[in-house]
Scaffold this active site. Structure first.
Site, mmCIF file in Angstrom:
data_model
loop_
_atom_site.group_PDB
_atom_site.id
_atom_site.type_symbol
_atom_site.label_atom_id
_atom_site.label_comp_id
_atom_site.label_asym_id
_atom_site.label_seq_id
_atom_site.Cartn_x
_atom_site.Cartn_y
_atom_site.Cartn_z
ATOM 1 C CE1 TYR A 162 40.180 21.668 62.048
ATOM 2 C CE2 TYR A 162 38.116 20.675 62.752
ATOM 3 C CZ TYR A 162 39.232 21.456 63.026
ATOM 4 O OH TYR A 162 39.388 22.006 64.275
ATOM 5 C CB SER A 166 37.430 19.225 66.429
ATOM 6 O OG SER A 166 36.307 20.052 66.175
HETATM 7 N N1 LIG Z 1 39.105 27.397 67.485
HETATM 8 C C1 LIG Z 1 38.199 26.425 67.510
HETATM 9 O O1 LIG Z 1 36.987 26.661 67.547
HETATM 10 C C2 LIG Z 1 38.652 24.975 67.502
HETATM 11 C C3 LIG Z 1 37.692 23.982 67.734
HETATM 12 C C4 LIG Z 1 38.070 22.654 67.752
HETATM 13 C C5 LIG Z 1 39.410 22.325 67.561
HETATM 14 N N2 LIG Z 1 40.317 23.307 67.338
HETATM 15 C C6 LIG Z 1 41.714 22.899 67.164
HETATM 16 O O2 LIG Z 1 42.496 23.493 68.178
HETATM 17 C C7 LIG Z 1 43.831 23.685 67.702
HETATM 18 C C8 LIG Z 1 44.256 25.122 67.927
HETATM 19 O O3 LIG Z 1 43.348 25.943 67.239
HETATM 20 P P1 LIG Z 1 43.343 27.542 67.361
HETATM 21 O O4 LIG Z 1 41.920 27.920 67.233
HETATM 22 O O5 LIG Z 1 44.156 27.996 68.507
HETATM 23 O O6 LIG Z 1 44.089 27.894 65.977
HETATM 24 P P2 LIG Z 1 44.745 29.297 65.482
HETATM 25 O O7 LIG Z 1 44.561 29.333 63.991
HETATM 26 O O8 LIG Z 1 44.214 30.406 66.264
HETATM 27 O O9 LIG Z 1 46.297 29.077 65.795
HETATM 28 C C9 LIG Z 1 46.970 28.031 65.140
HETATM 29 C C10 LIG Z 1 48.467 28.269 65.160
HETATM 30 O O10 LIG Z 1 49.055 27.178 64.428
HETATM 31 C C11 LIG Z 1 50.032 27.683 63.518
HETATM 32 N N3 LIG Z 1 50.136 26.776 62.373
HETATM 33 C C12 LIG Z 1 49.225 26.596 61.390
HETATM 34 N N4 LIG Z 1 49.700 25.701 60.501
HETATM 35 C C13 LIG Z 1 50.922 25.307 60.943
HETATM 36 C C14 LIG Z 1 51.890 24.419 60.441
HETATM 37 N N5 LIG Z 1 51.704 23.767 59.296
HETATM 38 N N6 LIG Z 1 53.025 24.253 61.162
HETATM 39 C C15 LIG Z 1 53.241 24.950 62.308
HETATM 40 N N7 LIG Z 1 52.352 25.813 62.824
HETATM 41 C C16 LIG Z 1 51.197 25.990 62.137
HETATM 42 C C17 LIG Z 1 49.504 29.060 63.120
HETATM 43 O O11 LIG Z 1 50.555 29.886 62.631
HETATM 44 C C18 LIG Z 1 48.913 29.547 64.450
HETATM 45 O O12 LIG Z 1 49.906 30.203 65.232
HETATM 46 C C19 LIG Z 1 43.813 23.251 66.248
HETATM 47 O O13 LIG Z 1 44.256 21.917 66.145
HETATM 48 C C20 LIG Z 1 42.341 23.337 65.878
HETATM 49 O O14 LIG Z 1 41.991 22.482 64.816
HETATM 50 C C21 LIG Z 1 39.981 24.617 67.291
#
Ligand SMILES: NC(=O)c1ccc[n+]([C@@H]2O[C@H](COP(=O)([O-])OP(=O)(O)OC[C@H]3O[C@@H](n4cnc5c(N)ncnc54)[C@H](O)[C@@H]3O)[C@@H](O)[C@H]2O)c1
Length: 252
Positions: free
Chosen positions: A158, A144
């Site tokens: 995080y 991130s």
């Molecule tokens: N959205 C952002 O702005 C952003 C920015 C930087 C990094 N990220 C990272 O990108 C990745 C994806 O993020 P996103 O925004 O698509 O998230 P999201 O919350 O939209 O989707 C995450 C998915 O992971 C699943 N999940 C959560 N905990 C779980 C567990 N313990 N075991 C199995 N599945 C689990 C959820 O059910 C969901 O389907 C993550 O690692 C997040 O930290 C996101």
């Protein structure tokens, strides 16, 4: 068909970037192990993968539980015969419970670490032997921009988990390069997914977009496109690298 005959497992594939990548990978010819806590969302993703022309196998489980992750790897290999791509995408952002170190309980710190850091540990621990058996492969970790700079509104557990993944990425890249197993990390910027949705409204979206040089938030496809490149043989000489996909935010 940039992933023709490739097999991938994607954690957190139920919604957000994991779903988008699953569908894109399927469209490009991959068979995908769809791993998520939320089995209904995972089943919906699997349907979309099939509509896109790929094959999908759903595994319900929790990335913070080693037995679940091991089962997910075993089931994916059983379903498709091999494994080439480990995409450690699942992660949680709990701004209500994960704050500055001064305001976070030990229990909440540990839960965030268990999902965001131990999850990728389990996926690579059990997935790398399967990549080796398939003659090599690509590991994609998700960091991130919050691991690259300090922010005044902190989510310290995080941030630390994402920062540790940078070190893990480089360690895995060096250890397994001779076996043609690559490992790279994507650092998404602000991406409009269900993860961010609880913290966003129209006014906040506009304000954040104003801080980003490209003047918009990212979407799940922006990250899935980067992951597709890292998953495919187009990046076959790329390992240990950090790919920042953030509309220019970190360049300021
Ligand atoms: N959205 C952002 O702005 C952003 C920015 C930087 C990094 N990220 C990272 O990108 C990745 C994806 O993020 P996103 O925004 O698509 O998230 P999201 O919350 O939209 O989707 C995450 C998915 O992971 C699943 N999940 C959560 N905990 C779980 C567990 N313990 N075991 C199995 N599945 C689990 C959820 O059910 C969901 O389907 C993550 O690692 C997040 O930290 C996101």
């Amino acid at each position: 068909m940039r992933l023709k005959e490739k097999v991938a497992i994607i954690t957190g594939a139920g919604v957000g970037m994991g779903r988008e990548a699953s569908v894109l990978f399927g469209k490009e010819g991959a068979s995908v192990g769809i791993f998520d806590l939320n089995v209904d969302a995972a089943n919906e993703t699997a349907e979309l993968v099939k509509i896109a022309g790929g094959k999908a196998h759903v595994i319900q489980g929790d990335v913070s539980k080693e037995a679940d992750v091991q089962r997910a790897i075993d089931e994916t290999v059983k379903a498709f015969g091999k494994l080439h791509i480990l995409y450690a995408n699942a992660g949680v952002l709990w701004k209500d419970r994960d704050k500055s170190v001064t305001d976070t309980t030990e229990e909440n710190w540990d839960k965030v670490q268990a999902i965001n850091l131990k999850g990728p540990f389990f996926l690579t621990k059990h997935g790398i032997p399967a990549l080796r058996n398939s003659g090599g492969g690509s590991i994609i970790l998700v960091g991130s921009i919050s691991a690259l700079a300090g922010f005044t509104l902190a989510q310290d557990s995080y941030t630390c988990a994402k920062g540790a993944l940078i070190s893990l990425c480089k360690s895995l890249a060096i250890q397994f390069a001779p076996e043609q197993i690559r490992c790279n990390i994507i650092h998404p910027g602000f991406i409009d997914t269900p993860l961010q949705a609880p913290y966003l409204n129209d006014a906040k979206r506009t304000a954040i977009a104003g801080e980003i040089p490209m003047r918009r938030l990212g979407n799940a496809r922006d990250i899935a496109n980067a992951a597709l490149f890292l998953a495919s043989d187009e990046s076959s000489w790329m390992t240990g690298a950090e790919m920042v996909v953030d509309g220019g935010f970190m360049a300021m």
